[in-house]
Structures are given as C-alpha cells and as structure tokens.
Design a protein around this motif. Structure first.
Motif, short mmCIF file in Angstrom:
data_model
loop_
_atom_site.label_atom_id
_atom_site.label_comp_id
_atom_site.label_asym_id
_atom_site.label_seq_id
_atom_site.Cartn_x
_atom_site.Cartn_y
_atom_site.Cartn_z
N ALA A 47 -3.24 12.03 16.39
CA ALA A 47 -3.93 11.50 15.24
C ALA A 47 -3.03 10.98 14.10
CB ALA A 47 -4.80 12.18 14.49
N LEU A 48 -2.99 9.84 13.71
CA LEU A 48 -2.28 9.09 12.71
C LEU A 48 -3.05 8.93 11.16
CD1 LEU A 48 0.48 7.90 12.28
CD2 LEU A 48 -0.62 5.54 12.48
N VAL A 49 -2.68 9.63 10.20
CA VAL A 49 -3.34 9.82 8.96
C VAL A 49 -2.48 9.07 7.63
CG1 VAL A 49 -4.53 11.37 7.34
CG2 VAL A 49 -4.45 12.08 9.77
N ILE A 50 -3.24 8.02 7.07
CA ILE A 50 -2.76 7.61 6.13
C ILE A 50 -3.14 8.05 4.81
CG2 ILE A 50 -2.05 5.25 4.87
CD1 ILE A 50 -2.65 4.01 7.81
N PRO A 51 -2.32 8.69 4.08
CA PRO A 51 -2.96 9.25 2.73
C PRO A 51 -3.29 8.44 1.62
CG PRO A 51 -0.46 9.82 2.90
CD PRO A 51 -0.79 8.71 4.17
N LYS A 52 -3.97 9.21 0.56
CA LYS A 52 -4.78 8.47 -0.37
C LYS A 52 -3.71 7.47 -1.15
CE LYS A 52 -8.35 11.71 -0.96
NZ LYS A 52 -9.24 12.69 -1.82
N ASP A 53 -2.38 7.86 -1.50
CA ASP A 53 -1.66 7.36 -2.13
C ASP A 53 -0.43 6.46 -1.59
OD1 ASP A 53 -0.41 9.29 -1.13
OD2 ASP A 53 0.47 10.37 -2.82
N PHE A 54 -0.82 6.10 -0.49
CA PHE A 54 0.07 5.28 0.41
C PHE A 54 0.62 3.90 -0.44
CE2 PHE A 54 1.70 2.67 3.69
CZ PHE A 54 2.52 3.55 4.74
N SER A 55 -0.58 3.14 -0.92
CA SER A 55 -0.15 1.82 -1.37
C SER A 55 0.70 2.04 -2.64
CB SER A 55 -1.47 1.12 -1.61
OG SER A 55 -2.00 0.96 -0.56
N GLU A 56 0.53 3.01 -3.53
CA GLU A 56 0.96 3.43 -4.77
C GLU A 56 2.45 3.78 -4.65
OE1 GLU A 56 0.59 6.57 -8.30
OE2 GLU A 56 -1.04 6.26 -7.23
N LYS A 57 2.64 4.65 -3.58
CA LYS A 57 3.95 4.96 -3.24
C LYS A 57 4.85 3.91 -2.65
CE LYS A 57 3.62 9.77 -3.01
NZ LYS A 57 3.91 11.20 -2.10
N GLN A 58 4.11 3.25 -1.60
CA GLN A 58 5.15 1.96 -1.27
C GLN A 58 5.44 1.00 -2.24
OE1 GLN A 58 3.88 0.41 2.78
NE2 GLN A 58 4.49 -1.44 2.21
N ALA A 59 4.49 0.64 -3.26
CA ALA A 59 4.73 -0.13 -4.17
C ALA A 59 5.98 0.31 -5.06
CB ALA A 59 3.67 -0.50 -5.16
N SER A 60 6.10 1.73 -5.13
CA SER A 60 7.25 2.22 -6.18
C SER A 60 8.62 2.15 -5.26
CB SER A 60 6.88 3.82 -6.29
OG SER A 60 7.27 4.58 -5.05
N LEU A 61 8.65 1.62 -4.11
CA LEU A 61 10.02 1.66 -3.45
C LEU A 61 10.74 0.19 -4.20
CD1 LEU A 61 8.78 1.94 0.30
CD2 LEU A 61 10.05 3.37 -1.18
N LYS A 62 10.11 -0.49 -4.91
CA LYS A 62 10.87 -1.55 -5.31
C LYS A 62 11.25 -1.41 -6.83
CE LYS A 62 7.95 -4.83 -2.67
NZ LYS A 62 6.94 -5.81 -2.63
N THR A 63 10.73 -0.12 -7.34
CA THR A 63 11.19 0.31 -8.89
C THR A 63 12.47 1.28 -9.02
OG1 THR A 63 9.69 2.25 -8.83
CG2 THR A 63 8.71 0.25 -9.25
N ASN A 64 12.68 1.76 -10.06
CA ASN A 64 13.97 2.40 -10.18
C ASN A 64 13.42 3.82 -9.94
OD1 ASN A 64 15.64 0.65 -10.77
ND2 ASN A 64 14.83 0.42 -13.08
N HIS A 65 12.24 4.14 -9.71
CA HIS A 65 11.86 5.64 -9.65
C HIS A 65 10.76 5.48 -8.13
CE1 HIS A 65 13.20 6.75 -13.49
NE2 HIS A 65 12.48 5.47 -13.97
N PRO A 66 11.40 5.34 -7.06
CA PRO A 66 10.98 5.10 -5.91
C PRO A 66 10.33 6.54 -5.38
CG PRO A 66 13.22 4.88 -5.42
CD PRO A 66 13.04 5.09 -6.93
N ALA A 67 9.30 6.54 -4.58
CA ALA A 67 8.79 7.74 -3.74
C ALA A 67 8.26 7.18 -2.38
CB ALA A 67 7.76 8.25 -4.49
N ASN A 68 9.00 8.20 -1.47
CA ASN A 68 8.47 7.77 0.03
C ASN A 68 7.00 7.88 0.15
OD1 ASN A 68 11.39 9.17 0.35
ND2 ASN A 68 11.15 7.49 1.85
N PRO A 69 6.37 6.68 0.63
CA PRO A 69 4.84 6.74 1.33
C PRO A 69 5.19 7.64 2.49
CG PRO A 69 5.91 4.67 1.83
CD PRO A 69 6.87 5.36 0.95
N GLU A 70 4.01 8.54 2.69
CA GLU A 70 4.25 9.43 3.86
C GLU A 70 3.05 9.00 4.76
OE1 GLU A 70 3.52 13.06 1.98
OE2 GLU A 70 5.73 13.22 1.44
N ILE A 71 3.18 9.47 6.05
CA ILE A 71 2.35 9.42 6.95
C ILE A 71 2.12 10.72 7.79
CG2 ILE A 71 1.56 8.46 9.47
CD1 ILE A 71 2.37 5.77 8.31
#
Length: 386
Positions: A102-126
C-alpha cells in the motif's frame, strides 16, 4: 529387440518425458507480475495558495500514478492500483490478503511540499506498507516497484523546484539543499511479517512436500496391502475399506503432529502455534489421504502417477503469487492444485494470526467427504476371484 515398437519409440518417449518435467521449471525462470494489487490512499487535505485557490498535490499524484499504470494494456500492467478511502481500510484489506502493498499519502503532504521552496523546508512523507506474509517474493517485488516510483517522483520534484528557483534567481540555503537531496521521505512498514526462521516466508511450502509424499506413501501401501486380499462379500469389502480409513486417520495424526515437531525442534523453524498447526496438518493430511485412496480405488495403483505429477508441477507454483504466473499456469494448473489450500491455510496460521477453524479446512472437508463416498462405492464392486 529392434523389431519391438516400444523399443523404437524410446527416443520419442525420452523427449516427451523430458518436455513434461521441463514444464515445471518454466514458471520460475522469469516471473513477471501482472495486475499485482496495490492499494493507494490519498489523505492529503490540500492547502490554499494565493492567486491559485485550493490545491491538492496528493490528488494530482494519484491521478498521475493511475495514468502511468493505465498507459499499457490492463491485462499486462505490472501493478493494479486500488484506491482506498483511508489508512484504516488499507490495514483491514492487508489483513484480508487483498493487497500485496500500500502507498499512503498523509494529510500534510501538500503543505510540506510547498515548504520546500521556503527557508524552512520540511520533507513531505509517503508511507509504504508491505504485506510480507501474503507472499514474500511478490511483496518484495511490490516494494521495489514502489521505491522506484518514489525515486522517479523525487527526481521530477527536485528538477522542478530547482528550475523554479533558477527562474526566480533565488539562492538555495543549506537547509534547502539538504532537504532537496531527497525531497520526499519514505516511511517503510512491514505488516504480517514473516519473522525469522521461516525459510524467507516459504515455511508453508517447506512443510507441504514431506506431508504430501508421506500421505501418498501411506495411501499406496494400504491399497497394495488390501489389494492382495481375497474378498468374499461386499460386507467384507466395506469392512476392509473402513479399516483402511481408520489406519489412515491414525497415520494422518502422526504426520500432523510429527511434522511441526520435527520442523520446530530439529530444524528450528518458527511455528507460532504448535497445536493449531498440528490440528490443521492432521485434518488436511487425512483429507488428502482419502482423496488419493479414492483415486487408487478407481484406477488402481497406476493412479499414484497423478499425484506424483501434481507434486512435480505444484511445488514450483506454490511458492509464487498467482499474479506472477502465466495465465496458462494460473488457470489450468495452479487453480486445480488441491495442495494450495494447505499452503494458503498455513500462511494464515503463520503470518496472519489465524487459529484452527472451519474456514481453514472447509474445502479439504468437502474433498474428504466426496472421497469417502467414492471409496465406499468402489467397495460395492467385487474383484473377480482367481
């Protein structure tokens, strides 16, 4: 000698025998999965973006994955993606042996992916969940395919973000560089794990062969012993058949309790529940004994060749997932193998926390019941006296 037709046909017979037994090797040479069921769950809640409205990267990812999977013929697709509502339903499906992974995309995936372009990035997880006990080889293959897919997503995402940063002439901070090395983090989890000392998940197949050979031997010995007797009446013949069945029952109990004892104490195999395993093996052995004895009662001792061929053709297939077989082997060989119910039952006992129950032996019960009817019907026919 050269006038004998059978002698002259020996080279042809040699080729035919070689060809028949070579068929047992074909399924294992290059197993390729087709329509391997893998669940996919999108729990991404999305986010609001200025001048763009609401976006949900998880939905886009699921759509792209499904389109990539349907770009080929559905009958030949390696993975059959099954969309599931939430993670709880996925876990339930994994326990019911509906999915290999199974492949599960968590609730905050979009939010964390958007943070990759900021100065405080966080890895989106799967989350990648592997149903190891269902079939070790197929689950391992599903794991490899899912990891390769995430690697491709990482490459695409990394290239996209670097292109946007370059266009905007924005410098990349050290923290961003570290995160962008692997933008999407993967959390691996094994469910229904095979554990240690389980022959790499093939413990059920390892127990099948000695059980099947022992049951064949018992049925053949009892049939030959009884076949030498002179029977004077149908009543006497039925009494002899009852004796065969009773002896077979005791022999099945010895096999059922002796095999897990040998596997656990002498070989070191991990047997989660000795009593449940012993009862299941005893019941299955007895039903298989009745089936073989019924065929021998109809065809004579030459009928043992049928079960010898089942052993040769069945052993390579029992360790494989049906989705990794050719359509011919899956439809015309695997589906007709009675011993697959033994292997499937042992998998549920060993890896899925099941206990000895009617559901595990229902098919074997009907096989045994029909076999008993056949045995007693053959007892009504007396062989001619010499």
């Amino acid at each position: 000698m050269f006038k004998d037709k059978l002698t002259l046909a020996t080279p042809i017979l040699a080729f035919v025998i070689m060809f028949i037994f070579s068929l047992t090797l074909f399924p294992t040479v290059n197993p390729t999965p087709e329509n391997l069921p893998v669940a996919i769950v999108n729990e991404d809640e999305g986010m609001e973006v200025n001048n763009q409205g609401s976006i949900n990267i998880g939905e886009t990812m699921v759509k792209n994955i499904r389109e990539a999977g349907s770009s080929t013929d559905d009958d030949e697709a390696a993975v059959k993606w099954v969309e599931v509502k939430n993670k709880e339903k996925v876990v339930e499906g994994l326990d019911n042996q509906e999915y290999y992974a199974a492949l599960v995309i968590p609730k905050d995936f979009s939010e964390k992916q958007a943070s990759l372009k900021t100065n405080h990035p966080a890895n989106p997880e799967i989350d990648i969940i592997i149903n190891q006990g269902m079939n070790a080889a197929a689950s391992s293959m599903a794991n490899q395919m899912l990891n390769q897919m995430v690697d491709q997503l990482n490459q695409q995402l990394r290239a996209q973000i670097f292109a946007e940063l370059k266009t905007a002439d924005t410098a990349v901070s050290v923290s961003q560089a570290e995160v962008l090395a692997e933008p999407i983090a993967v959390n691996h989890q094994n469910v229904n794990a095979v554990g240690e000392n389980s022959a790499n998940g093939n413990a059920p197949v390892s127990l099948f062969q000695p059980l099947w050979i022992a049951v064949m031997a018992i049925a053949a010995i009892l049939f030959i012993a009884v076949n030498k007797m002179t029977v004077h009446s149908r009543k006497e013949n039925i009494t002899i058949k009852v004796g065969q069945i009773v002896i077979g029952l005791f022999a099945s109990l010895i096999i059922g309790f002796g095999l897990p004892w040998l596997a656990e104490d002498l070989v070191g195999m991990n047997i989660p529940s000795f009593m449940d395993t012993a009862l299941f093996l005893s019941a299955t052995s007895f039903c298989f004994f009745l089936m073989i004895l019924a065929v021998l009662s109809l065809l004579g001792i030459k009928g043992i060749a049928i079960f010898a061929l089942l052993l040769f053709f069945g052993a390579p297939l029992l360790s494989m997932a049906p989705e990794m077989m050719s359509s011919f082997h899956q439809t015309w060989i695997y589906s007709w193998l009675p011993m697959r119910f033994l292997v499937e039952g042992l998998r549920e006992l060993f890896y899925f926390g099941q206990s000895f129950s009617w559901d595990l032996i229902s098919v074997q019960f009907w096989i045994g019941l029909v076999s008993i009817i056949v045995i007693f019907l053959t007892a009504l026919k007396l062989k001619p006296k010499k």
